[in-house]
Design a protein around this motif. Structure first.
Motif: not given
Length: 358
Positions: A150-174
Motif C-alpha cells: 500500500s505504501a509502495e504503490a502510493a509512492a509510485a502513483g498507484g494504489y493498493c487497497k483492501a476490503l473487509m472480509g468476514n475473516h477479518e471480523l472473525l480475527l478481530i472478534g477472537a
C-alpha cells in the motif's frame, strides 16, 4: 514461490488436497447437518441461509498441509502496461487465507511485484477483496505484505487497497472478545470457538499486533471503482448497514468502534452469508445492490468458485489436485464476478485485471 523469467531457477509450487468435513448449520429451532458442503446445495432462500443461521461450525474445509502434490510451474515474465495520463490498470485479488507464497507468485505473474516482492507496477490500482488470514500458514505475513505494498504503490502513483472480509471480523472478534459469550441467534457462541472452527491459526494470533488490528478495523466494506462494485461477500446483507457506500462503510466502522461483542458478532454473522447471487433470483439480488450502491457489475470473493459451480473435486480425483479453476467466474446474467479460486482446497489464488471480458 514462482519466480519471473530471469529471476532465478524454477521452483516447485505446492498444491494440497482437500480435507473433507461435514459442516453443520444452525436454525433457530436447532441444528441440522447437510451431508455435503454448503456450496453443493441450493440455499433455502435468496439469502443463502435462514435468518437464524450462525457460523458456529466450520464453514469451509481446512487444508491438511501434510498431504501435498508437487507441481512444477514454469516461470512467467509479466509487465503491467502503463497508460499515459489518468489512472493505471485495475486489478482485484480473491481470498488469500494465509497463502503468502501463492499470493507472491500470483502478483509476480501479473507483473505487480518484482522478484524481491516490491511494487513494480507504477500507477496500477490493486484491490484485495478480504479474507487475508485463517486456514493457511501465514496470515500475518499476508497482512504485512499488503500494508507494505500500500505504501509502495502510493509512492509510485498507484494504489493498493483492501476490503473487509468476514475473516477479518472473525480475527478481530477472537482477539477482542475471546471466550465472551455472544447471542448467536441460536443460543450462545464465542468468537474464539468460531475462529478455531473456521481455520484460525495459533501462529497468526501469536504474531497479531495492535497495528494489524487497527488496520483491519479501518477497512472499507465496499467500494465502487470504474463501474465495478467491489465487496467481499456474495450477500445482500450490506443493505442492512446503509443505502450508500459511504453509509455502509461508516456503519461498519462505528460498529467495531463501539466494541460491543453482540453487535460485532451480528456483523460477522451477516458477512458470512453467501450464495445470494446464485440460482433463481440471483441476478435480481445483484441488481438490487447495483441499483442501491452504483456500478454495472459486482465483484466478490468469499464463496469459492468450485462451490458456486457445484463442481467440487475429491481426494479420489484422477489427478489428485482438487478442483480445477482457470480464472474468475462470471454469472448472474453477467452481473457478478466471483474471485475466490479456492486456494484453501488446492485451487487457485486469483489476481485479475478488470474489466473482465468472458
Amino acid at each position: 514461490m514462482t519466480q519471473g523469467a530471469g529471476q532465478g531457477p524454477e521452483v516447485e509450487r505446492t498444491a494440497t488436497l482437500r480435507d473433507f468435513r461435514v459442516p453443520a448449520y444452525i436454525h433457530e429451532t436447532g441444528p441440522y447437518v447437510h451431508n455435503m458442503h454448503p456450496g453443493d446445495v441450493t440455499p433455502p432462500a435468496a439469502e443463502a441461509y435462514p435468518e437464524g443461521y450462525t457460523p458456529t461450525q466450520r464453514d469451509l474445509p481446512v487444508i491438511n498441509r501434510g498431504d501435498t502434490l508437487q507441481v512444477t510451474v514454469e516461470p512467467v515474465a509479466a509487465q503491467v502496461p502503463q497508460q499515459s495520463g489518468g489512472p493505471g490498470p485495475l486489478f482485484v485479488v480473491g481470498d488469500v487465507h494465509g497463502y503468502l507464497d501463492e499470493l507472491v507468485a500470483a502478483l509476480q505473474e501479473k507483473g505487480l511485484i518484482d522478484s524481491a516482492g516490491n511494487w513494480c507496477a507504477g500507477t496500477a490500482r490493486l484491490w484485495f477483496l478480504g479474507d487475508f488470514t485463517d486456514r493457511g500458514p501465514d496470515g500475518i505475513g499476508v497482512i504485512d505484505l499488503v500494508m507494505r505494498l500500500s505504501a509502495e504503490a502510493a509512492a509510485a502513483g498507484g494504489y493498493c487497497k483492501a476490503l473487509m472480509g468476514n475473516h477479518e471480523l472473525l480475527l478481530i472478534g477472537a482477539k477482542r472478545f475471546s471466550d465472551t459469550p455472544v447471542n448467536s441467534g441460536a443460543g450462545t457462541a464465542t468468537f474464539q470457538a468460531a475462529w478455531l472452527l473456521n481455520g484460525g491459526q495459533k501462529t497468526d494470533m501469536d504474531r497479531l499486533q495492535d497495528h494489524h488490528l487497527q488496520w483491519m478495523a479501518r477497512l472499507d466494506a465496499m467500494e465502487e471503482v470504474d463501474g465495478h462494485l467491489l465487496v467481499h461477500s456474495d450477500t445482500t446483507a450490506y443493505l442492512d448497514y446503509g443505502r450508500s457506500i459511504e453509509e455502509v462503510n461508516d456503519t461498519v466502522r462505528e460498529t467495531l468502534t463501539r466494541n460491543d461483542a453482540d453487535e460485532c458478532w451480528d456483523l460477522f454473522r451477516k458477512f458470512t452469508k453467501r450464495f445470494s447471487f446464485r440460482d433463481e433470483g440471483g441476478s435480481d439480488a445483484v441488481r438490487t445492490l447495483l441499483d442501491t450502491y452504483g456500478g454495472t457489475r459486482i465483484v466478490h470473493g468469499h464463496s469459492p468458485i468450485p462451490y458456486l459451480l457445484g463442481e467440487v473435486g475429491s481426494e479420489d480425483s484422477e489427478n489428485g489436485g482438487g478442483p480445477l479453476v482457470e480464472g474468475p467466474h462470471l454469472y448472474a446474467d453477467g452481473l457478478a464476478i466471483a474471485m475466490d479460486g479456492g486456494v484453501t482446497m488446492a485451487g487457485k489464488l486469483l489476481v485479475q485485471q478488470l474489466p473482465l471480458d468472458i
